[in-house]
Write an enzyme that holds these catalytic residues in place. Structure first.
Site, PDB file in Angstrom:
ATOM      1  N   ASP A  30      26.156  99.963 230.496  1.00 20.32           N
ATOM      2  CA  ASP A  30      27.548  99.044 231.028  1.00 20.32           C
ATOM      3  C   ASP A  30      26.245  99.185 232.626  1.00 20.32           C
ATOM      4  OD1 ASP A  30      28.846  98.988 233.814  1.00 20.32           O
ATOM      5  OD2 ASP A  30      30.463 100.673 233.317  1.00 20.32           O
ATOM      6  N   ILE A  31      26.514  97.502 232.801  1.00 25.38           N
ATOM      7  CA  ILE A  31      25.425  97.410 233.741  1.00 25.38           C
ATOM      8  C   ILE A  31      25.493  97.750 234.778  1.00 25.38           C
ATOM      9  CG2 ILE A  31      26.758  95.167 234.620  1.00 25.38           C
ATOM     10  CD1 ILE A  31      23.124  94.305 233.833  1.00 25.38           C
ATOM     11  N   ASP A  55      31.852  91.527 236.465  1.00 26.69           N
ATOM     12  CA  ASP A  55      31.902  90.777 237.670  1.00 26.69           C
ATOM     13  C   ASP A  55      32.522  91.622 238.342  1.00 26.69           C
ATOM     14  OD1 ASP A  55      31.244  88.688 239.762  1.00 26.69           O
ATOM     15  OD2 ASP A  55      32.817  87.855 239.597  1.00 26.69           O
ATOM     16  N   GLY A  75      30.905  86.107 227.006  1.00 28.66           N
ATOM     17  CA  GLY A  75      32.545  86.773 227.715  1.00 28.66           C
ATOM     18  C   GLY A  75      33.767  85.702 227.568  1.00 28.66           C
TER      19      GLY A  75
HETATM   20  N1  AR6 Z   1      28.392  96.257 231.354  1.00 31.88           N
HETATM   21  C1  AR6 Z   1      27.654  95.274 230.725  1.00 31.88           C
HETATM   22  N2  AR6 Z   1      28.268  93.964 229.664  1.00 31.88           N
HETATM   23  C2  AR6 Z   1      29.716  94.530 229.898  1.00 31.88           C
HETATM   24  C3  AR6 Z   1      30.210  94.995 231.536  1.00 31.88           C
HETATM   25  C4  AR6 Z   1      29.552  95.784 231.267  1.00 31.88           C
HETATM   26  N3  AR6 Z   1      30.128  96.655 232.475  1.00 31.88           N
HETATM   27  N4  AR6 Z   1      31.478  94.554 230.940  1.00 31.88           N
HETATM   28  C5  AR6 Z   1      31.387  93.434 230.136  1.00 31.88           C
HETATM   29  N5  AR6 Z   1      30.479  93.383 229.638  1.00 31.88           N
HETATM   30  P1  AR6 Z   1      31.529  88.048 231.171  1.00 31.88           P
HETATM   31  P2  AR6 Z   1      30.410  85.289 231.087  1.00 31.88           P
HETATM   32  C6  AR6 Z   1      29.908  92.444 228.447  1.00 31.88           C
HETATM   33  O1  AR6 Z   1      32.799  87.473 230.903  1.00 31.88           O
HETATM   34  O2  AR6 Z   1      31.226  85.096 229.922  1.00 31.88           O
HETATM   35  C7  AR6 Z   1      34.247  86.640 235.369  1.00 31.88           C
HETATM   36  O3  AR6 Z   1      35.287  86.798 235.027  1.00 31.88           O
HETATM   37  C8  AR6 Z   1      31.091  90.736 227.690  1.00 31.88           C
HETATM   38  O4  AR6 Z   1      31.512  91.621 226.633  1.00 31.88           O
HETATM   39  O5  AR6 Z   1      31.564  89.343 232.021  1.00 31.88           O
HETATM   40  O6  AR6 Z   1      29.181  85.093 232.027  1.00 31.88           O
HETATM   41  C9  AR6 Z   1      33.492  85.964 236.357  1.00 31.88           C
HETATM   42  O7  AR6 Z   1      33.635  86.173 237.495  1.00 31.88           O
HETATM   43  C10 AR6 Z   1      30.027  89.496 227.722  1.00 31.88           C
HETATM   44  O8  AR6 Z   1      29.613  89.817 226.669  1.00 31.88           O
HETATM   45  O9  AR6 Z   1      30.650  86.936 231.742  1.00 31.88           O
HETATM   46  C11 AR6 Z   1      33.713  84.948 235.856  1.00 31.88           C
HETATM   47  O10 AR6 Z   1      34.346  83.446 235.967  1.00 31.88           O
HETATM   48  C12 AR6 Z   1      29.685  89.732 228.398  1.00 31.88           C
HETATM   49  O11 AR6 Z   1      29.444  90.935 229.494  1.00 31.88           O
HETATM   50  C13 AR6 Z   1      33.081  84.707 233.924  1.00 31.88           C
HETATM   51  O12 AR6 Z   1      33.500  85.979 234.279  1.00 31.88           O
HETATM   52  C14 AR6 Z   1      29.508  88.625 229.554  1.00 31.88           C
HETATM   53  O13 AR6 Z   1      30.817  88.571 230.097  1.00 31.88           O
HETATM   54  C15 AR6 Z   1      31.979  84.716 233.881  1.00 31.88           C
HETATM   55  O14 AR6 Z   1      31.499  84.893 232.393  1.00 31.88           O
END
Ligand code: AR6
Length: 180
Positions: free
Chosen positions: A9-10, A33, A123
């Site tokens: 978890d980040i 985020d 994501g």
């Molecule tokens: N720790 C590590 N990785 C994670 C976590 C966590 N807690 N939660 C999800 N991931 P995303 P994006 C993974 O959607 O695609 C937001 O609403 C997830 O499985 O967080 O850049 C923002 O406000 C995936 O592999 O980011 C923007 O609107 C990766 O992190 C939008 O989403 C990125 O998923 C950004 O979308």
């Protein structure tokens, strides 16, 4: 710079700077985020609002990065970067590469020695996971060869993503000595 790829978890990373996969508004969202703002508390959002009012009135453009406090997180700073939304019609990989480079540049300016990245754009922004991994690992390895920070960690959320990452790491390392 040492590169680690881990499952986790980040928001729990004990590093100087954690990277947020933000959106241009800098005012929060879901995924990484949402987790960062939830666990880090309201100080992060207060800093983001200040940035919006002062330096980024139209929001943070995709590919750029900016730092705030990390609030209650174990890290000292959150570096917010905005990944590109995946497109089948247009190659936006340069923007995704820029997210890693700019985040590392900001981390260097802050004096951070360690940094943790999520898999940006993979994501909600729908980037194909293997390609997102190739870009992340390629950029972090390239930065490592130039010196830079002490350690960079790529933090993956799902076991199947870690398995793919191990594949990419092995492929990226090239053939083993003695094999053709
Ligand atoms: N720790 C590590 N990785 C994670 C976590 C966590 N807690 N939660 C999800 N991931 P995303 P994006 C993974 O959607 O695609 C937001 O609403 C997830 O499985 O967080 O850049 C923002 O406000 C995936 O592999 O980011 C923007 O609107 C990766 O992190 C939008 O989403 C990125 O998923 C950004 O979308």
């Amino acid at each position: 710079m040492q590169l680690e790829v881990v499952l986790g978890d980040i928001t729990e990373q004990q590093v100087d700077a954690v990277v947020n996969a933000a959106n241009s508004s800098l005012l929060g969202g879901a995924g990484v985020d949402g987790a960062i703002h939830r666990r880090g508390g309201p100080e992060i959002l207060a800093d983001c609002r200040r940035l919006r009012a002062e330096a980024y009135q139209n929001g943070l453009p995709a590919g750029q990065a900016v730092a705030t406090t990390a609030g209650l997180l174990p890290a000292t700073w959150v570096i917010h970067t905005v990944g590109p939304v995946y497109s089948e019609r247009e190659d936006r990989s340069a923007i995704l590469r820029s997210c890693y480079r700019e985040s590392l540049r900001v981390a260097g300016e802050l004096g951070a020695r360690s940094i943790a990245f999520p898999l940006i754009s993979a994501g909600a922004y729908r980037w194909p996971v293997r390609h997102a991994l190739e870009i992340a690992i390629g950029e972090l390895r390239a930065a490592g060869r130039q010196g830079g920070l002490g350690a960079a960690r790529l933090v993956l959320w799902q076991p199947q993503t870690l398995a793919l990452a191990q594949d990419v790491l092995a492929a990226d390392a090239g053939p083993a000595p003695g094999t053709a």
